[in-house]
Design a protein around this motif. Sequence first.
Motif, PDB file in Angstrom:
ATOM      1  N   ALA A 103       6.271  -2.705  -3.506  1.00  0.00           N
ATOM      2  CA  ALA A 103       5.187  -3.674  -3.677  1.00  0.00           C
ATOM      3  C   ALA A 103       4.874  -4.429  -2.395  1.00  0.00           C
ATOM      4  O   ALA A 103       4.164  -5.430  -2.428  1.00  0.00           O
ATOM      5  CB  ALA A 103       5.548  -4.665  -4.784  1.00  0.00           C
ATOM      6  N   GLU A 128       2.515  -8.393   0.651  1.00  0.00           N
ATOM      7  CA  GLU A 128       2.498  -7.666  -0.607  1.00  0.00           C
ATOM      8  C   GLU A 128       1.312  -6.706  -0.655  1.00  0.00           C
ATOM      9  O   GLU A 128       0.282  -6.950  -0.027  1.00  0.00           O
ATOM     10  CB  GLU A 128       2.427  -8.647  -1.781  1.00  0.00           C
ATOM     11  CG  GLU A 128       3.645  -9.558  -1.870  1.00  0.00           C
ATOM     12  CD  GLU A 128       3.617 -10.460  -3.088  1.00  0.00           C
ATOM     13  OE1 GLU A 128       2.621 -10.389  -3.850  1.00  0.00           O
ATOM     14  OE2 GLU A 128       4.578 -11.217  -3.283  1.00  0.00           O
ATOM     15  N   LYS A 130      -0.479  -3.077  -3.101  1.00  0.00           N
ATOM     16  CA  LYS A 130      -0.416  -2.167  -4.237  1.00  0.00           C
ATOM     17  C   LYS A 130       0.084  -0.786  -3.835  1.00  0.00           C
ATOM     18  O   LYS A 130       0.659  -0.066  -4.640  1.00  0.00           O
ATOM     19  CB  LYS A 130      -1.788  -2.065  -4.905  1.00  0.00           C
ATOM     20  CG  LYS A 130      -2.201  -3.339  -5.641  1.00  0.00           C
ATOM     21  CD  LYS A 130      -3.456  -3.110  -6.463  1.00  0.00           C
ATOM     22  CE  LYS A 130      -3.771  -4.329  -7.310  1.00  0.00           C
ATOM     23  NZ  LYS A 130      -4.963  -4.119  -8.181  1.00  0.00           N
ATOM     24  N   GLY A 184       4.021   3.564  -5.330  1.00  0.00           N
ATOM     25  CA  GLY A 184       3.618   2.513  -4.405  1.00  0.00           C
ATOM     26  C   GLY A 184       3.895   2.798  -2.951  1.00  0.00           C
ATOM     27  O   GLY A 184       3.562   1.975  -2.097  1.00  0.00           O
TER      28      GLY A 184
END
Length: 247
Positions: A103, A128, A130, A184
């Motif tokens: 993440a 951070e 996606k 991810g």
Amino acid sequence: NPLTFLPSPSLSLSKGVAPGGGAWLGGQLFSGMVIRKPAHTMLDELSVPYDDEGDYVVVKHAALMTSTLLSKVLAAPNIKLFNATAAEDLVVRDDPVKGRHVAGAVTNWTLVSLNHDTQMCMDPNVLECKVMVSSTGHDGPMGASGVKRLQKLGMVTGVPGMGALDMNTAEDAVVAHTREVVPGMVICGMEVAEVDGCPRMGPTFGAMFMSGRKAAHCAMNSLKRQAAAERAAAGVAGKAAKAPVAA
């Protein structure tokens, strides 16, 4: 246009002052860049001149290709580059919809990361995301850092490291194995060889560019998959909320 596959906004981290890794020079610090076909089509798109040698082309100076490509990417409004910045660690979360997934990245200045044993602690920052594309190269002082961390976390197993040089086999394998290795996180370039045991490729760069382009598609597919999973989860939750309750 590869830029159309990049989500907005997109952040790029480079542990070097000059992003691009070894792509600024050819083998043995020579100027020329050897690019095996069909990656020469990217040179045509970027209007980078080259000499056609049959199965491959030669750009007179690697810096010409690298600087042209960077100028196109960094001019895009949705791109931000943080150079001299190292990804020291990964942000990993467990989620009922996504499962265990990457993440984001834990970041620090490269000079700080290289000198943790000789200086006082400097706490990192966190970015951070996606989906992350990891292209830290083959094993070295800071190479293959993404794959190494995944291995320590138990998210990938049996990492053999790159095999001995076999240029033609290596180029095909690196492109073919570019993928979302864990939810991810997409890997590309020579970092693929570390996790899959592909041969190293030496001073040839066609697969590097093609792998990067494929990684952009993999990232977009990951975002679409995540969005579909979130919609499905929201739909299930909505149906549960509307279900009649027995008196």
